[in-house]
Design a protein around this motif. Structure first.
Motif, PDB file in Angstrom:
ATOM      1  N   UNK A  40      43.304 -69.530 -25.198  1.00  0.00           N
ATOM      2  CA  UNK A  40      43.427 -70.635 -24.238  1.00  0.00           C
ATOM      3  C   UNK A  40      44.774 -71.335 -24.395  1.00  0.00           C
ATOM      4  N   UNK A  41      45.122 -71.669 -25.624  1.00  0.00           N
ATOM      5  CA  UNK A  41      46.366 -72.395 -25.861  1.00  0.00           C
ATOM      6  C   UNK A  41      47.593 -71.595 -25.442  1.00  0.00           C
ATOM      7  N   UNK A  42      47.551 -70.290 -25.605  1.00  0.00           N
ATOM      8  CA  UNK A  42      48.695 -69.452 -25.234  1.00  0.00           C
ATOM      9  C   UNK A  42      48.754 -69.207 -23.730  1.00  0.00           C
ATOM     10  N   UNK A  43      47.655 -69.474 -23.029  1.00  0.00           N
ATOM     11  CA  UNK A  43      47.603 -69.221 -21.601  1.00  0.00           C
ATOM     12  C   UNK A  43      47.098 -67.846 -21.246  1.00  0.00           C
ATOM     13  N   UNK A  44      46.621 -67.101 -22.251  1.00  0.00           N
ATOM     14  CA  UNK A  44      46.180 -65.732 -21.989  1.00  0.00           C
ATOM     15  C   UNK A  44      44.893 -65.674 -21.169  1.00  0.00           C
ATOM     16  N   UNK A  45      44.142 -66.780 -21.094  1.00  0.00           N
ATOM     17  CA  UNK A  45      42.948 -66.799 -20.246  1.00  0.00           C
ATOM     18  C   UNK A  45      43.294 -66.391 -18.807  1.00  0.00           C
ATOM     19  N   UNK A  46      44.363 -66.954 -18.282  1.00  0.00           N
ATOM     20  CA  UNK A  46      44.701 -66.732 -16.883  1.00  0.00           C
ATOM     21  C   UNK A  46      45.831 -65.757 -16.663  1.00  0.00           C
ATOM     22  N   UNK A  47      46.333 -65.161 -17.734  1.00  0.00           N
ATOM     23  CA  UNK A  47      47.514 -64.314 -17.615  1.00  0.00           C
ATOM     24  C   UNK A  47      47.185 -62.827 -17.592  1.00  0.00           C
ATOM     25  N   UNK A  55      40.779 -59.052 -18.691  1.00  0.00           N
ATOM     26  CA  UNK A  55      40.923 -59.114 -20.141  1.00  0.00           C
ATOM     27  C   UNK A  55      41.042 -60.560 -20.599  1.00  0.00           C
ATOM     28  N   UNK A  56      41.753 -61.372 -19.849  1.00  0.00           N
ATOM     29  CA  UNK A  56      41.879 -62.778 -20.181  1.00  0.00           C
ATOM     30  C   UNK A  56      40.547 -63.496 -20.120  1.00  0.00           C
ATOM     31  N   UNK A  57      39.744 -63.191 -19.106  1.00  0.00           N
ATOM     32  CA  UNK A  57      38.413 -63.805 -18.997  1.00  0.00           C
ATOM     33  C   UNK A  57      37.538 -63.366 -20.169  1.00  0.00           C
ATOM     34  N   UNK A  58      37.673 -62.110 -20.582  1.00  0.00           N
ATOM     35  CA  UNK A  58      36.908 -61.621 -21.721  1.00  0.00           C
ATOM     36  C   UNK A  58      37.278 -62.377 -22.989  1.00  0.00           C
ATOM     37  N   UNK A  59      38.569 -62.681 -23.162  1.00  0.00           N
ATOM     38  CA  UNK A  59      38.982 -63.502 -24.297  1.00  0.00           C
ATOM     39  C   UNK A  59      38.317 -64.872 -24.239  1.00  0.00           C
ATOM     40  N   UNK A  60      38.199 -65.413 -23.035  1.00  0.00           N
ATOM     41  CA  UNK A  60      37.527 -66.699 -22.887  1.00  0.00           C
ATOM     42  C   UNK A  60      36.063 -66.613 -23.313  1.00  0.00           C
ATOM     43  N   UNK A  73      51.644 -75.067 -33.433  1.00  0.00           N
ATOM     44  CA  UNK A  73      52.353 -75.400 -32.191  1.00  0.00           C
ATOM     45  C   UNK A  73      53.440 -76.439 -32.438  1.00  0.00           C
ATOM     46  N   UNK A  74      53.170 -77.396 -33.300  1.00  0.00           N
ATOM     47  CA  UNK A  74      54.155 -78.436 -33.608  1.00  0.00           C
ATOM     48  C   UNK A  74      55.351 -77.864 -34.366  1.00  0.00           C
ATOM     49  N   UNK A  75      55.082 -76.990 -35.333  1.00  0.00           N
ATOM     50  CA  UNK A  75      56.160 -76.422 -36.140  1.00  0.00           C
ATOM     51  C   UNK A  75      57.040 -75.474 -35.329  1.00  0.00           C
ATOM     52  N   UNK A  76      56.423 -74.703 -34.448  1.00  0.00           N
ATOM     53  CA  UNK A  76      57.187 -73.716 -33.682  1.00  0.00           C
ATOM     54  C   UNK A  76      57.845 -74.310 -32.444  1.00  0.00           C
ATOM     55  N   UNK A  77      57.311 -75.438 -31.980  1.00  0.00           N
ATOM     56  CA  UNK A  77      57.835 -76.010 -30.747  1.00  0.00           C
ATOM     57  C   UNK A  77      57.356 -75.306 -29.498  1.00  0.00           C
ATOM     58  N   UNK A  78      56.397 -74.389 -29.645  1.00  0.00           N
ATOM     59  CA  UNK A  78      55.861 -73.695 -28.479  1.00  0.00           C
ATOM     60  C   UNK A  78      55.035 -74.659 -27.637  1.00  0.00           C
ATOM     61  N   UNK A  79      55.031 -74.407 -26.335  1.00  0.00           N
ATOM     62  CA  UNK A  79      54.333 -75.271 -25.395  1.00  0.00           C
ATOM     63  C   UNK A  79      52.962 -74.708 -25.051  1.00  0.00           C
ATOM     64  N   UNK A  80      52.069 -75.622 -24.694  1.00  0.00           N
ATOM     65  CA  UNK A  80      50.741 -75.206 -24.257  1.00  0.00           C
ATOM     66  C   UNK A  80      50.855 -74.286 -23.049  1.00  0.00           C
ATOM     67  N   UNK A  81      50.127 -73.174 -23.080  1.00  0.00           N
ATOM     68  CA  UNK A  81      50.126 -72.139 -22.041  1.00  0.00           C
ATOM     69  C   UNK A  81      51.475 -71.428 -21.948  1.00  0.00           C
TER      70      UNK A  81
END
Length: 406
Positions: free
Chosen positions: A40-47, A51-56, A341-349
């Motif tokens: 969910x945090x990486x955005x793979x649900x909708x990407x 397969x994304x729905x299965x991850x959900x 997420x804080x350490x890497x600076x990556x953004x939600x989704x």
């Protein structure tokens, strides 16, 4: 109603049987929950389409936990009833549940509320409701890093009502399978009503999240209790119960069917994958599918033959160790994800799904081991402060028992 009489030779009530493979089931549940949150945090649900729905749908890990709890916690009551022995001590049971849950939970809450930025504005009320695990009764949304704790609140609610459920199901005069069946049917009926009407009714008078209350998940616990009843009857020689359990001797078939049902749950029949409220029919469909998936995944581990490859894999020391630390893994993985997420600076989704999963998993395994050694093990040593009594089974309450009923 037929009563199961006490056997001439005590089979299973004096010492609780061991289920070594069930520790691995807890590990699978915790890893599934971690994976679905990272996806969910990486955005793979909708990407990634289907397969994304299965991850959900890997949130089915929660159903595994609830089926396991229903099985392991109800079984001593049912076994004792079948053997005409006194009920387990309620005081000892509740004390052990407290020791099992609270230390890790409190540390997780303090870490999340103190160090996650989005919680910096929360005051004494929010701290109190979070520490007392009452968020879902008064707030629509949980604090940051604690969104998964709704399921722990449901679990604790089940702990509190289980002695009453077992009094209704097992009574005081011997085990009557039909009576247990009526209680399980009632639990299922409550869940069906809750999804179709009850949750909406409760929303009219509460500011909480009724969809995340115990009534909506009684079917998952009922599946575990039904499995426990079947196991007790099978141990005592009931042919029909043994035939049912024999299905679990084919783990490949059980897990294949569970996988197929999970794929069905990944279709629109079970509602959307993203944070969009499902219809009542979709919500109920997902719940019932997860009930079947949880039962089919857990069943082979209950009857696993120690000589078979399935039991050897699930009973491997590494798998069992991961199972022993799985509660800390479950509790602490979201604060770890926030930290990553804080350490890497990556953004939600913002992507990075596989790498985010690997880093979060590695960090969560480390803190889970620390949580287990520094919090869980010392806490469980305190269980002796409330003795269970001479007749209380003890094997299922030791850290080395191979069960999840510690």
């Amino acid at each position: 109603m037929t009563t199961v009489a006490a056997a001439p030779v005590e089979l299973d009530a004096g010492t609780a049987p061991r289920f070594p493979a069930l520790d691995a089931m807890r590990a699978i549940g915790a890893l599934a929950v971690l994976t679905t949150h990272v996806a969910f945090w990486s955005g793979d649900y909708g990407r990634h389409g289907f397969w994304g729905v299965t991850l959900a749908r890997l949130d089915v890990g929660v159903a595994l936990f609830f089926v396991l709890s229903g099985f392991l916690l109800s079984r001593p009551y049912l076994a004792r009833s079948a053997a005409a022995l006194p009920r387990p001590s309620t005081r000892a049971y509740l004390w052990r549940r407290f020791l099992r849950i609270v230390p890790v939970y409190v540390v997780t809450v303090v870490v999340a509320l103190a160090f996650i930025d989005e919680n910096s504005h929360l005051g004494a009320r929010e701290w109190l409701t979070t520490l007392t695990m009452t968020n879902t009764f008064v707030d629509a949304l949980p604090p940051g890093g604690l969104s998964h704790m709704w399921s722990l609140a449901v679990e604790v609610s089940f702990y509190l009502v289980l002695p009453l459920l077992m009094l209704l199901a097992a009574g005081r005069r011997g085990l009557r399978p039909a009576r247990v069946g009526l209680v399980l049917a009632g639990m299922t009926a409550v869940t069906v009503w809750w999804h179709l009407q009850g949750s909406d009714w409760a929303e009219e008078w509460t500011g909480g999240a009724p969809a995340q209350w115990l009534p909506g998940y009684l079917t998952w616990f009922a599946a575990g209790i039904g499995l426990a009843l079947t196991h007790v009857l099978a141990v005592r020689g009931a042919p029909h119960a043994r035939r049912v359990l024999s299905v679990g001797r084919q783990p490949g078939a059980c897990w294949a069917i569970a996988a197929a049902l999970l794929l069905v749950a990944s279709t629109p029949l079970a509602g959307p994958a993203l944070l969009i409220a499902p219809t009542t029919a979709e919500s109920l469909t997902k719940n019932l599918l997860y009930t079947a998936v949880g039962l089919l995944v857990v069943l082979p581990a209950v009857v696993a033959d120690d000589r078979g490859a399935f039991a050897r894999v699930l009973g491997h020391p590494a798998a069992r160790r991961l199972g022993l630390t799985s509660y800390s893994l479950f509790a602490l993985h979201l604060p770890v994800l926030h930290l990553v997420m804080w350490l890497t600076g990556w953004q939600l989704f913002g992507g990075h799904g596989v790498l985010l999963w690997l880093i979060t998993l590695a960090g969560s395994l480390v803190v889970a081991e620390l949580g287990y050694r520094l919090l869980e093990v010392p806490a469980m040593r305190l269980k002796r402060l409330v003795p269970a009594g001479r007749e209380e089974p003890t094997a299922a309450t030791t850290a080395a028992s191979g069960t999840t009923a510690r």
